[in-house]
Design a protein around this motif. Sequence first.
Motif, PDB file in Angstrom:
ATOM      1  N   ILE A 176       0.854  -1.182   0.000  1.00  0.00           N
ATOM      2  CA  ILE A 176       0.000   0.000   0.000  1.00  0.00           C
ATOM      3  C   ILE A 176       0.893   1.236   0.000  1.00  0.00           C
ATOM      4  N   GLN A 177       0.424   2.294  -0.654  1.00  0.00           N
ATOM      5  CA  GLN A 177       1.183   3.554  -0.650  1.00  0.00           C
ATOM      6  C   GLN A 177       0.229   4.734  -0.694  1.00  0.00           C
ATOM      7  N   ILE A 178       0.715   5.855  -0.177  1.00  0.00           N
ATOM      8  CA  ILE A 178      -0.056   7.100  -0.197  1.00  0.00           C
ATOM      9  C   ILE A 178       0.586   8.010  -1.239  1.00  0.00           C
ATOM     10  N   LYS A 179      -0.198   8.374  -2.234  1.00  0.00           N
ATOM     11  CA  LYS A 179       0.316   9.188  -3.333  1.00  0.00           C
ATOM     12  C   LYS A 179      -0.387  10.534  -3.370  1.00  0.00           C
ATOM     13  N   THR A 180       0.275  11.497  -4.009  1.00  0.00           N
ATOM     14  CA  THR A 180      -0.390  12.774  -4.249  1.00  0.00           C
ATOM     15  C   THR A 180      -1.180  12.634  -5.536  1.00  0.00           C
ATOM     16  N   VAL A 181      -2.138  13.503  -5.736  1.00  0.00           N
ATOM     17  CA  VAL A 181      -2.935  13.483  -6.968  1.00  0.00           C
ATOM     18  C   VAL A 181      -2.009  13.724  -8.158  1.00  0.00           C
ATOM     19  N   HIS A 182      -0.963  14.546  -7.982  1.00  0.00           N
ATOM     20  CA  HIS A 182       0.011  14.844  -9.029  1.00  0.00           C
ATOM     21  C   HIS A 182       0.728  13.569  -9.475  1.00  0.00           C
ATOM     22  N   ASP A 183       1.140  12.690  -8.509  1.00  0.00           N
ATOM     23  CA  ASP A 183       1.808  11.428  -8.841  1.00  0.00           C
ATOM     24  C   ASP A 183       0.912  10.541  -9.690  1.00  0.00           C
ATOM     25  N   GLU A 184      -0.373  10.476  -9.342  1.00  0.00           N
ATOM     26  CA  GLU A 184      -1.306   9.625 -10.080  1.00  0.00           C
ATOM     27  C   GLU A 184      -1.518  10.136 -11.502  1.00  0.00           C
ATOM     28  N   ALA A 185      -1.558  11.464 -11.666  1.00  0.00           N
ATOM     29  CA  ALA A 185      -1.733  12.040 -13.002  1.00  0.00           C
ATOM     30  C   ALA A 185      -0.529  11.702 -13.878  1.00  0.00           C
ATOM     31  N   GLU A 186       0.688  11.754 -13.313  1.00  0.00           N
ATOM     32  CA  GLU A 186       1.885  11.397 -14.072  1.00  0.00           C
ATOM     33  C   GLU A 186       1.863   9.928 -14.483  1.00  0.00           C
ATOM     34  N   GLU A 187       1.434   9.055 -13.569  1.00  0.00           N
ATOM     35  CA  GLU A 187       1.362   7.628 -13.898  1.00  0.00           C
ATOM     36  C   GLU A 187       0.375   7.375 -15.017  1.00  0.00           C
ATOM     37  N   ALA A 188      -0.760   8.050 -14.999  1.00  0.00           N
ATOM     38  CA  ALA A 188      -1.774   7.887 -16.033  1.00  0.00           C
ATOM     39  C   ALA A 188      -1.217   8.349 -17.381  1.00  0.00           C
TER      40      ALA A 188
END
Length: 194
Positions: A176-188
């Motif tokens: 499990i990890q806690i990400k920022t919304v910015h990290d998720e947008a980069e992954e997408a």
Amino acid sequence: MSKFIQFNKRTVETKSNINAARKQGRVPAVLYGIGKETLTLEVNEKELLNILKKNPRAILQGKVGDDLEVPVIVQHIQKDTLSGKMLHIDFQHVNMKKSMDSKVTIHFAGEAVGIKSGGTLQVEIYEVEVRCMPEDLPTSMEVDISGLDIGDQLLVSDLIFQGGIEVLTDPDTVMIQIKTVHDEAEEAADVTPA
């Protein structure tokens, strides 16, 4: 291992008989691992579901007729993709004197600090594979995630099991990890084809 499950031997193997049994709440099953013989059985679906709701990895005391009682575990459940109804179940005999490989479900408890700060929770895995004696197999494991902040993660190596339980899942695997919304947008964006 206090839960008993009654198996009934299947005598006729025609498709119409199996479908009729399913309509009556009896699911076809096989039991492997007793000597070299594989037993073709059927089990009451409602009775099994009640047991598996509480512990999907339960070691059950299987009764085959009046003369045979053996410890068993559910190895595989085949379900209908549309209805979700059980179609077939594979049971495995458990030798209570030998270690066994199984999976333990991980429950994440608490609300992570990072979520309150605007991060998002990303769960990578919900279970880990372990090897232990059958009587030591935990039903599940609860992990407190309330201390996790943005950028934090829990690895399989962070789990602490009681003695006698060997974790087989790679210790560097992220659970499990806690990400920022910015990290998720980069992954997408990385996943989107060019």
